[in-house]
Design a protein around this motif. Structure first.
Motif, PDB file in Angstrom:
ATOM      1  N   THR A   1      -0.132  -9.773  13.617  1.00 17.38           N
ATOM      2  CA  THR A   1      -0.063  -8.848  12.492  1.00 17.38           C
ATOM      3  C   THR A   1      -1.318  -8.926  11.618  1.00 17.38           C
ATOM      4  O   THR A   1      -1.687  -7.965  10.970  1.00 17.38           O
ATOM      5  N   ASP A   2      -1.976 -10.098  11.621  1.00 12.68           N
ATOM      6  CA  ASP A   2      -3.255 -10.205  10.907  1.00 12.68           C
ATOM      7  C   ASP A   2      -4.245  -9.167  11.382  1.00 12.68           C
ATOM      8  O   ASP A   2      -4.997  -8.593  10.608  1.00 12.68           O
ATOM      9  N   ARG A   3      -4.231  -8.996  12.686  1.00 10.24           N
ATOM     10  CA  ARG A   3      -5.308  -8.226  13.295  1.00 10.24           C
ATOM     11  C   ARG A   3      -5.111  -6.724  13.202  1.00 10.24           C
ATOM     12  O   ARG A   3      -5.991  -5.963  13.586  1.00 10.24           O
ATOM     13  N   LEU A   4      -3.946  -6.308  12.732  1.00 12.79           N
ATOM     14  CA  LEU A   4      -3.755  -4.877  12.515  1.00 12.79           C
ATOM     15  C   LEU A   4      -4.653  -4.408  11.388  1.00 12.79           C
ATOM     16  O   LEU A   4      -5.343  -3.420  11.488  1.00 12.79           O
ATOM     17  N   ASP A   5      -4.572  -5.136  10.291  1.00 10.89           N
ATOM     18  CA  ASP A   5      -5.432  -4.813   9.170  1.00 10.89           C
ATOM     19  C   ASP A   5      -6.077  -6.109   8.724  1.00 10.89           C
ATOM     20  O   ASP A   5      -5.483  -6.898   8.025  1.00 10.89           O
ATOM     21  N   TYR A   6      -7.305  -6.279   9.150  1.00  7.92           N
ATOM     22  CA  TYR A   6      -7.976  -7.540   8.868  1.00  7.92           C
ATOM     23  C   TYR A   6      -8.402  -7.644   7.424  1.00  7.92           C
ATOM     24  O   TYR A   6      -8.964  -8.638   7.019  1.00  7.92           O
ATOM     25  N   LEU A   7      -8.191  -6.584   6.634  1.00  7.09           N
ATOM     26  CA  LEU A   7      -8.634  -6.635   5.241  1.00  7.09           C
ATOM     27  C   LEU A   7      -7.519  -7.033   4.294  1.00  7.09           C
ATOM     28  O   LEU A   7      -7.768  -7.535   3.217  1.00  7.09           O
TER      29      LEU A   7
END
Lengths: 152, 162, 395, 351
Positions: free
Chosen positions: C93-99
């Motif tokens: 799930t981190d990598r969906l929105d790295y911001l």
């Protein structure tokens, strides 16, 4: 509104095939042909003004594809889930793009991911996937590079 | 006409405000870190690449080849081979511990699953390399010596348990 | 003779294949008038912030039509997750929105905790709020600097990154990751706040509001920018609702909808903060909402810092995560809008179906509606104001 | 000693003496005098070229250092002491890079565009008064010549935009044409008010008219501000860098250029910056006038003062939009410049 109130209101004008409460949220199954009516009714008469998402679930056991519409009301803070069971071999359903514009992309994504068709969709092209990949989110889709988890 | 002039004056004021901000910064100290010479101060929990440090007390690693980390890894980046003793039975010792840095997502789940604090995420962040083969490491053969501030943290983890 | 035929067959096959692979042109070239032409913005373009292709039909500088082509970096996260145990999905799930990874972790953690019926300790809730708000500031700061670049101001990025670095250092100290934090565990946290977190947070809150004033003086209130953004890309309330636009982009259109207030999750009902809204729904309002939101986040951080109780940080969680059959949808207000996780559990240790409802997906779909009739430069400005992150569109 | 002092403070006199002296010797040999003039012109040309290149090297470094100061970073500091050799390293890199020529270009315009852009920049140096008498050619239509020559740059940008066979380049080229054409008019009006004050278009006369610190910046403060804005727009620098707006048009008219051809654009851009500043300093800040220091030093100090202002503006503001650019020129700059001219004329008539 609670679970039963929504269900009663929904049942008053529309045929609900089956209903269930799941963690306090109404899940109602309706007939595929009625989907536009039901969503339109929920939006206009019951103030469900946000379509959170449209997606589908592949159920190979019952040979169904279940389309899931989740709506939320900013006014009454209620959730409702409308589900439609479709035939897994030739899943087709009417689009609801005219009611919620956001359904356009969500339906396109669902269509390509589950190999289904939304009738009368304004832009039936693929959204995310390249040509040549069919229905990756169906349970029987396998990919050569997919590695199963190691057994415990 | 009045609006025209007012617009000009308002515009000039807003532009001047912007110019003052940059002018103020001319007299502030640069925040540059001259990277290869100056290093950033890395926090204790920073997740660099996975290492299996040598325990200074036993001069050996603490791995018992229990396979918990392998089951915890989301990407199958870890593989481990158990020592087979002379009697043909597996012993709690790892012969090799293959770690594929290329598919590792530095999530720390393997470290958290380890009951013996045998593995830890080091503070090495310069892991770039020219060939793919060097991304696969054997952590047992590497005999990594943990340095810096992580040592105390790491040793405290298993000292309290014993 | 036979061999030759095979070769020929292969050739024709290949040709058919390439014909199939070509992407259908959204605009028919024959139908273009003499003044119109097609411009490809992307897949690699400085202002698409990722691999996104916008096909523009232009007449001079005016956009006549627009088509967003997405899916270049599709990662099939949903399919991958069906093959993973519940614990393993958290770093994905981190990598969906790295911001704003913390918020995404949170939505997923909430979903599983709801399925499992776990209530988490209060201290953990406070830490979650703090991390999420820091993360929101971090995301908005990056948006601010990238927006500066989009409209041609090259200095804001340097100032915003100075503060962003402070925030990242704080989150890194707590979680260990700088962008992909993998911050949460089901039931709370593995580690408590690091030493010195409160001091650096206090220091940060102390000077951050002044910095926001500086940012506004430098870019947001600048007459060149206001001329470029006021009255441009007007998103009406009805359109925004219909398109499922959420987050600051929706609030810019005079809709006081913030999931932290409208459908409070965790302990957000304990905090006193304002839902920032714009008036006209134009690009500038969306910018202003984000700037104000950073101030509100600072307020929440201040309250959380003062009110944080001592105690446990981890609830009692079974060793093996095996939720009962059922389905759940949880949503959080991420920096970009409503991020939701829909999980169908079949009683095993892997989800039967997982769906991520990402805000940028809906926010991008509205671009066509609001960008037609504006200039090329406006498309860039509008796209920037929607604050898109491509990996969450191409889940 | 006297000669060196003269050379620094009153360059015109010893240079003129040198010229007549050389001519005397040349006539003694019986050679035709135009040959000597030709040699002199070549020497002047080489000297100007040297100034252009050295100045560009320095000004690029200066821009980078100044922007670094404003952006709280350090700027180039690796190559040479304080990073002074950074620009030279960049130039060497650009020279030895592969020169890529895309397939579908219009060969002639693609190749000739960098030259067209560079030549006018070079030619304007002809009338720049570096010091007292230190002016390559003191034309009596000096400032008119500057306006006429700099206007040619647009042809180069258009050629680059068209020749690249790239839509981004084409849009950039067309934007530039529109921009330069519409900003030429307020520019001329502002210069005209200066010409009214000085009574001459000759560069040396304009400087002479500002002798004893009667700099035109005081009566013409509005004119000076307009000149700065318009001049900035003419040389396509931020916030008017629409032809190469990188967030919209990738790199605008020089998208397809690489290696030395790109270096020409780069060189021209920074030389143009210097030129605009130099003209601004000459017209409004009294040119080489100043106490104690040699005139040429004063000239560079004033020029770099203007350069600094332009850079400060560049590193602060966002980019203006293309229709606002036109609007700004016709709705604000032109009326203000016109009003300024009219008031100047009336005041001159009355006083």
């Amino acid at each position: 509104m609670n679970f039963t109130e929504i269900l009663d209101k929904l049942k008053a004008g529309h045929e609900v095939l089956e209903s269930k409460e799941d963690l306090g949220v109404l899940n109602a199954w309706v007939a595929p042909k009625k989907i536009r009516d039901v969503i339109g009714f929920l939006k206009d008469d019951m103030h469900f003004n946000q379509l959170s998402f449209v997606t589908a679930v592949d159920l190979p056991i019952t040979n169904n594809i279940e389309v899931v519409y989740r709506l939320f009301s900013y006014e009454t803070k209620d959730n409702v889930v409308i589900k439609v069971k479709l035939d897994r071999v030739k899943p087709e359903i009417e689009t609801i793009t005219g009611i919620f514009a956001t359904a356009n992309w969500h339906e396109r994504e669902t269509a390509e991911m589950f190999g289904m068709k939304f009738i009368n969709h304004p832009d039936p092209n693929k959204l995310l996937l390249p040509d040549g990949i069919e229905a990756p989110l169906r349970k029987d889709f396998t990919c050569a590079d997919m590695v199963p988890l190691p057994k415990a | 006409m009045i609006k025209y002039i007012a617009d000009i004056i308002k515009g000039i004021i807003s532009l001047m405000e912007g110019l003052m901000v940059t002018l103020k910064h001319v007299f502030r100290k640069p925040i540059t870190l001259q990277y290869p010479e100056q290093r950033p101060d890395i926090s204790l929990r920073f997740r660099g690449r996975l290492v299996m440090p040598v325990d200074p007390a036993t001069t050996n690693n603490r791995c018992t080849a229990c396979m918990l980390c392998i089951r915890a890894c989301p990407n199958h980046s870890i593989d481990c081979e158990k020592l087979i003793g002379e009697d043909g039975k597996p012993k709690p010792k790892a012969v090799s511990y293959t770690y594929n840095m290329g598919s590792c997502i530095y999530c720390n789940l393997c470290v958290e699953s380890c009951a013996f604090a045998a593995i830890i995420m080091s503070d090495e962040y310069e892991t770039g390399t020219e060939n793919k083969a060097s991304l696969t490491l054997d952590l047992v053969a590497e005999k990594y010596e943990l340095k810096g501030k992580k040592v105390a943290w790491w040793t405290s983890k298993f000292k309290t348990e014993e | 003779m036979k061999a030759k035929k095979v070769v020929k067959d292969q050739k024709t096959n290949k040709k058919e294949k390439t014909e199939n692979m070509t992407i259908k042109a959204p605009f028919e070239l024959e139908k273009l008038s003499n003044d119109e032409y097609i411009l490809n913005m992307g897949p690699q373009h400085p202002s698409t912030h990722g691999v996104l292709r916008i096909i523009l039909k232009l007449d001079g500088e005016v956009v006549k039509d627009l088509y967003a082509d997405v899916g270049y970096i599709h990662s099939s996260v949903e399919k991958m997750c069906e093959n993973k145990k519940y614990e393993m999905i958290m770093p994905y799930t981190d990598r969906l929105d790295y911001l704003s990874a913390v918020n995404y972790n949170w939505a997923y953690a909430l979903a599983v905790e709801k399925l499992m019926g776990i209530t988490i300790p209060e201290r953990a809730e406070y830490i979650r709020v703090m991390l999420a708000e820091l993360n929101r500031i971090m995301s908005h700061l990056l948006w601010y600097s990238a927006y500066g670049m989009d409209v041609g101001a090259l200095t804001p990025i340097m100032y915003a990154f100075r503060e962003r670095e402070e925030v990242i250092d704080m989150i890194e100290g707590m979680t260990g990751g700088r962008l992909t934090h993998n911050a949460f565990r089901f039931g709370g946290f593995k580690n408590d706040l690091q030493k010195g977190f409160m001091d650096s947070l206090k220091k940060f809150i102390g000077h951050f509001n002044d910095k926001i004033d500086e940012y506004e003086a430098l870019l947001i209130n600048n007459v060149i920018l206001t001329a470029r953004t006021k009255g441009v890309g007007i998103l009406s309330k009805e359109t925004a609702m219909s398109y499922g636009v959420t987050g600051p982009s929706l609030r810019g259109s005079d809709c006081a909808i913030d999931l932290r207030k409208t459908a409070p999750y965790s302990i957000y009902d304990k905090f006193d903060f304002k839902v920032c809204t714009g008036k006209n729904g134009d690009t500038w309002d969306r910018l202003k909402v984000r700037m104000d939101e950073m101030r509100e986040s600072t307020k929440i951080l201040k309250q959380a810092m003062e009110g944080i109780p001592a105690g446990d940080i981890m609830a009692k969680v079974p060793k093996i995560i095996k939720p009962a059959p059922g389905e759940v949808y949880t949503k959080v207000e991420s920096a970009r809008g409503e991020f939701g996780v829909y999980i169908i559990s079949d009683g095993t240790d892997k989800p039967y179906r997982i769906k991520f409802r990402s805000p940028s997906f809906s926010n991008l779909s509205v671009l066509k509606e609001i960008a037609i009739g504006s200039k090329i430069a406006d498309v860039v400005a509008i796209m920037g104001s929607l604050d898109l992150v491509i990996p969450e569109i191409d889940r | 000693m006297e000669l060196i002092k003269e050379l620094f403070y009153n360059s015109g006199k010893p240079l003129g003496e040198l010229y007549t002296w050389a001519h005397g010797i040349w006539a003694g040999w019986g050679a035709p005098p135009f040959l000597l003039d030709l040699i002199f012109q070549i020497i002047i040309g080489v000297a100007v070229a040297l100034v252009v290149v050295l100045n560009a090297l320095w000004i690029i470094y200066y821009d980078r250092k100044l922007s670094a100061l404003m952006q709280i970073r350090k700027g180039p500091n690796r190559v040479g002491p304080l990073g002074l050799l950074q620009t030279i390293a960049d130039t060497v890199k650009l020279m030895i890079k592969e020169d890529i020529n895309p397939k579908a270009i219009d060969v002639l315009s693609f190749w000739v565009a960098p030259l067209i852009i560079f030549v006018p920049t070079f030619a304007v140096f002809l009338v720049l008064p570096f010091g007292k008498g230190l002016i390559p050619a003191d034309l009596n239509i000096g400032i008119l010549y500057v306006i006429a020559i700099t206007g040619l740059t647009v042809i180069g940008i258009l050629a680059a935009g068209w020749g690249s066979n790239n839509k981004y380049s084409l849009i950039g080229g067309l934007r530039s044409a529109a921009q330069i054409v519409s900003y030429e008019i307020p520019m001329m009006l502002v210069i005209l008010s200066v010409v009214l004050l000085s009574g001459s278009m000759k560069m040396s006369d304009i400087v002479a008219a500002q002798a004893n610190y009667k700099w035109f910046v005081i009566p013409q403060i509005i004119g000076f501000i307009v000149f700065l804005i318009v001049g900035n727009a003419e040389i396509n620098r931020a916030p008017f860098d629409l032809p190469e707006a990188e967030s919209e048009l990738v790199a605008g008219f020089n998208t397809e250029y690489s290696a030395m051809k790109f270096a020409f654009f780069y060189l021209a851009e920074y030389t143009n910056l210097f030129l605009t500043s130099a003209i601004g300093a000459t017209l409004f800040l009294g040119g080489w006038e100043g106490p104690f220091l040699p005139p040429i030093v004063w000239f560079f100090i004033k020029t770099y003062f203007v350069v600094t202002i332009l850079m400060w503006i560049r590193w602060t503001f966002p980019r203006i939009r293309v229709d606002h650019l036109m609007e700004f020129s016709w709705k604000y700059m032109l009326p203000i410049a016109l009003l300024n001219l009219v008031i100047t004329a009336i005041v001159i008539k009355l006083v």
